[in-house]
Write an enzyme that holds these catalytic residues in place. Sequence first.
Site, PDB file in Angstrom:
ATOM      1  N   CYS A 274       6.803  -3.697   8.406  1.00 47.53           N
ATOM      2  CA  CYS A 274       5.686  -4.380   9.074  1.00 47.53           C
ATOM      3  C   CYS A 274       6.219  -5.462  10.001  1.00 47.53           C
ATOM      4  CB  CYS A 274       4.770  -5.015   8.030  1.00 47.53           C
ATOM      5  SG  CYS A 274       3.758  -3.871   7.100  1.00 47.53           S
TER       6      CYS A 274
ATOM      7  N   GLU B 258       9.023  -7.574   8.661  1.00 47.70           N
ATOM      8  CA  GLU B 258      10.192  -8.095   7.969  1.00 47.70           C
ATOM      9  C   GLU B 258      11.384  -8.202   8.926  1.00 47.70           C
ATOM     10  OE1 GLU B 258       8.465  -4.898   5.201  1.00 47.70           O
ATOM     11  OE2 GLU B 258       8.058  -5.671   7.196  1.00 47.70           O
TER      12      GLU B 258
END
Length: 793
Positions: A434, A436
């Site tokens: 997502c 990270e």
Amino acid sequence: MSQNFMERIQYLKNRVVNTRPEMDLENAVILTRSFQETAGEPFAIQKAKAFRKQCMEKTVEIWDKELIVGCSGSKMRGGILCADTCWSILDDELETISTRKYDPFYLKAEDKEAFLKEVKPFWQGRSSYEAWLAQIPEDTKELRDNGVVYINRKAVRGWGETTAGYQQVINEGIEGICNTIKERRQRLDITVPGDYEKDKYLEAMLISAEGIMALAERYAKEAERLAELETDEIRKEELKEIAEICCRVPRYPARSFREALQSLYLYQICIFMEQNAASYNPGRMDQYLYPFYKADLENGVLTQDEAQELLDCLWVKFSEPCLFQDAVTAEFAAGYPMFQNVCVGGVDKNGQDAVNPLSYLILQATMDVQLYQPSLSVRYSLAKNPNTFLRKVVELIKLGTGFPAFHNDDIGIRMLMNKGVPLKEAFDWNPCGCVETNLEGRMRQYTALADINLGSIIEFSLLNGKNRKSGLTISTQTGNPATFERYEDFEEAVKEQIRYSVAAVVKGSHVIDEVCMDRFVPALSLTFKECIENCLDYARGGAKYNCGNGIILIGVADLINSIAAIKHLIYDTKQVSIEDMVAALDADFKGYEEIQELCKNAPKYGNDDESVDQIVGTMFTFIADEIEKYRSKFGTMTPGILPVSGNTPFGLEVGALPSGRNAWKPLADGVSPNGGTDFNGPGAVLKSVSKIPHDRFVQGTLLNMKVEPEMLNTDFGINQMMALLKSMCSLGVFHVQFNVIDRDILIKAQKEPDKYKGLLIRVAGYTAYFVELGKDVQDEIIGRTVQKGIMAG
């Protein structure tokens, strides 16, 4: 750009969009048979031989018109079952997998039979998830069972959420990597304790490498076979070229842009085949592929349009596979997300502008294809990247596909440094999953061991550790709130509840570490140089940098708005007593409408209100401190705020809140304000969001914003969006993503899904087909605040 080019891409797109996701059991059956054949051998060898057998026996198919080939399973949109880690997930859902609410997979009768006859009998009692369930600490289990903590099953299934060493595969070839392994193996001495284990592990790596090269050769032979049968001369030549390329890569170093793309994708399907997990991230493609593109262009090997066509074909391939996950996980990440994050922009390894001509082609590929994968991210350096690049980014945002995710490069670099990476290497970070942060071929981490429900934290603080939905006392007892004489007493109760939940999650994390130590992934580890030098698998900490497991927070705005309402109404203005507030929440505000109105009108996060934003800084600095004080055997525990779609199911576990929210409604997503509670425009939202110490939430922070399409229909609007993005970077916010779509279209798509199959929407850190989301998630997206203007403020 030729008509034939666009016709090809449209044909490939339509095939993907109109293919029904289906369970794919072929790999599971092959793996099971291999483990039966290799009983008694070291587990790493068993795993490697099973992978090689899959490569040598799985169905190999080349679909019509494609130029980049490969499939990790036997079906185009197949959900692969990784039997050695998660066979039991399918067992729980044999009768419902085809019709479940979130992410259904059609299960054929013959596949069900194969599962029951071969897969289940062998693996029963052996999966990672079963081992974890048997060992989960009691306090962790209580919080999980009552919806306070979501333990991410991905964490006990596979080793995704990483960035493999694609550059190494492309530049050295698998055979070159094998030579390095053989050289390291020669330096071992079996008479030395521990070297036998190292020798067997390096042997497992070589076996896995054989499998990758064998699979590529099988694709080459299939292309040769199809070329012999093909009557269309143009397609015949295309198939011959595919055969020539697959004969060469990924065994040998790539010599051209097309060979580099094919090498990358064949390795991508192999690591996904080895472990069915989300988020194998191709990373900074504009950096490691640019030398091939530049050389081919200069040497007349290909044109820019031909390169664009190849990229577009690859983008379609990224959209074919579907992540198989259990029904509960699918609620938290609905839409078959693969999280294959491709990144462009930012600074290079020297800290200078990294934008190059290929960066623009990659942005254009997402504009051309408009499918849900790959998940395109932009690293933007306010000081170094040009305005032309930022304008191209905004033109992509304008299309309303939810792409790209926009990242503040400076904060990403600082996040990597907070993980222990020196600045020289932190310059090379890439977005992962997502939002990270990761490092190609060098970093091992769990993105999310667990998600903590911050709405429940407020409930516990007001109910002395009791869960409103179950009525059970499941958390630490922080006292009757009627005895809290000062706001600081209530704030301390909230902090104590957070301490308890974090500690419970960390205990579960340590169990996960033990359970997964032997879940070897030698094919993935091949491209982590330190795994070879250390003779140690990625799963066991062989990578250069090993981070502690992630802990994710969901319900940021619900936590802050509830604390702000308590402070304002009970302690500052004394308009409501604590007893009446608790009674109103117990009743879901029925009969207490006046109190609910006061709660709704209390100061809210997202409006640049100093009284609220001070709470933001205090609470999230405390949370970062609390999580970072723990360590796993692999490193410091790491916080993040990326809910995927977990804010919707988490909301079903939380009663009414002092923010004015009614019971069982979705929580806020990411670091975004609650829908309808931010009134002062996007500039005010960014100022409030900036009070979170983003660089300490090293697993990433996620901000969703919704903009009316007409706002970007003029040059003025585009310039204002560019200014907004620059303001975000100036303020130190890490990430933002936009949905630019008319609310009425979403409502129509909800009512007539067959007419809107290709409609893309940004959920939370990933893009999905809107009609493939559950209604609860759709409703939450429809209800997000629409920004009527995009002035930076």
